[in-house]
Design an enzyme around this catalytic site. Structure first.
Site, PDB file in Angstrom:
ATOM      1  N   ASP A 124      43.478  42.396  40.502  1.00  0.00           N
ATOM      2  CA  ASP A 124      42.839  41.553  41.509  1.00  0.00           C
ATOM      3  C   ASP A 124      41.330  41.783  41.515  1.00  0.00           C
ATOM      4  O   ASP A 124      40.837  42.776  40.983  1.00  0.00           O
ATOM      5  CB  ASP A 124      43.391  41.963  42.883  1.00  0.00           C
ATOM      6  N   LYS A 174      38.504  36.538  41.051  1.00  0.00           N
ATOM      7  CA  LYS A 174      37.345  35.706  40.694  1.00  0.00           C
ATOM      8  C   LYS A 174      36.435  36.533  39.805  1.00  0.00           C
ATOM      9  O   LYS A 174      35.925  37.550  40.229  1.00  0.00           O
ATOM     10  CB  LYS A 174      36.541  35.326  41.943  1.00  0.00           C
ATOM     11  N   MET A 176      35.902  40.815  55.396  1.00  0.00           N
ATOM     12  CA  MET A 176      35.516  39.448  54.987  1.00  0.00           C
ATOM     13  C   MET A 176      34.671  38.774  56.070  1.00  0.00           C
ATOM     14  O   MET A 176      34.856  37.599  56.371  1.00  0.00           O
ATOM     15  CB  MET A 176      36.774  38.604  54.686  1.00  0.00           C
TER      16      MET A 176
END
Ligand code: SAH
Length: 271
Positions: free
Chosen positions: A46, A68, A185
């Site tokens: 991840d 990503k 986040m």
């Protein structure tokens, strides 16, 4: 007499382990995580996993990056789940490596459901979550009993269509019940989080912002709640950051002037 047809061979059923890679420093892996990584035949990595932990992987393990990378969109969740299921059905020993602890904002709930529905054995191996790594680096207790009765871990990023965290209600609860707030986040929504929390929390509530916790690139800033967004902007702090909010951070105020790495903004009174 007719012979019985031979039994079909048992289906090759592998397993999936959701493994916490910790916040960054590879020395923070648990022994159980090291063993799981070493035994894996397929590793799905991840975002936010320090690749150094792959030093424990077998040279023959297949490594697939699903986060990503280089500005590419991350692999869709449904695809990752399908991949885990199909690899396990082939008999592979799959490790899904996640940053921090897999059970903290790691989408493990959805993955465990999908794997169990497919009849696959799932194991979860804990990791050290980012906020705890950050707090250790600041020598600060999350629940110092003079300042907090507990802690709330909250996400600043809701799933599409979800109205997200009710920051005012949260601030009210945190104040009434003396809780430390830990926001994951939270960078993109920092201004809104600040504005909403200020409806119920004092402007001088201390906040520590920790970026790249436990990595050599770690940076941190100490500020008051009313300066949260300004501090992030002026200090050019970017994701991944954890925001630690509450009186347990007050003890750090005295460090603001003495420890080069901690810079204080706003007026924090040391207690
Ligand atoms: N499962 C992870 C959290 C995944 S959500 C855990 O337990 O830590 C991703 C968020 O975690 C980031 O946006 C950031 O808020 C936080 N995070 C992850 N690694 C971090 C790090 N090294 N330093 C600061 N925050 C981090």
């Amino acid at each position: 007499m007719m012979n019985k047809p031979p039994k079909p061979p048992a289906a090759a059923i592998g397993q999936v382990s959701l493994v916490g890679a910790g916040p960054g420093d590879p020395d923070l892996l648990t022994l159980k995580a090291v063993k799981a990584i070493a035994a894996a035949t397929v590793i799905l990595v991840d975002d936010l996993v320090n690749e150094a932990v792959l030093a424990h992987a077998s040279p023959s393990a297949r490594i697939v990056y699903v986060g990503k990378r280089g500005g590419c969109a991350s692999t869709p969740q449904a695809f990752i789940e399908k991949l885990m299921v199909s690899e396990a059905h082939k008999g592979e020993n799959v490790v899904r490596l996640k940053g921090g602890d897999p059970l903290v904002f790691g989408r493990s709930g959805e993955e465990i459901e999908a794997l169990q529905q497919a009849g696959i054995q799932v194991h979860v191996v804990n990791g050290i979550t980012a906020a705890l790594g950050a707090l250790a680096s600041l020598n600060t207790a999350l629940t110092h009993r003079d300042h907090a009765h507990g802690v709330l871990m909250v996400t600043g990023h809701a799933k599409p269509g979800d109205p997200g965290t009710d920051w005012r209600a949260l601030a009210h609860t945190a104040r009434q019940a003396k809780l430390t707030l830990v926001v994951y986040m939270g960078v993109a929504a920092a201004q809104r989080i600040q504005d909403e929390l200020l409806h119920r929390l004092a402007a001088d509530t201390p906040v520590a912002i920790v970026q790249d916790a436990t990595l050599p690139s770690q940076r941190q800033a100490l500020c008051t709640l009313d300066c949260l967004h300004q501090t992030l902007t002026e200090e050019r702090m970017a994701s991944p950051c954890v925001l630690l909010i509450g009186d347990v951070l007050r003890g750090l105020a005295s460090l603001g002037h003495t420890q080069e790495a901690v810079f204080a903004r706003g007026h924090i009174r040391a207690m």
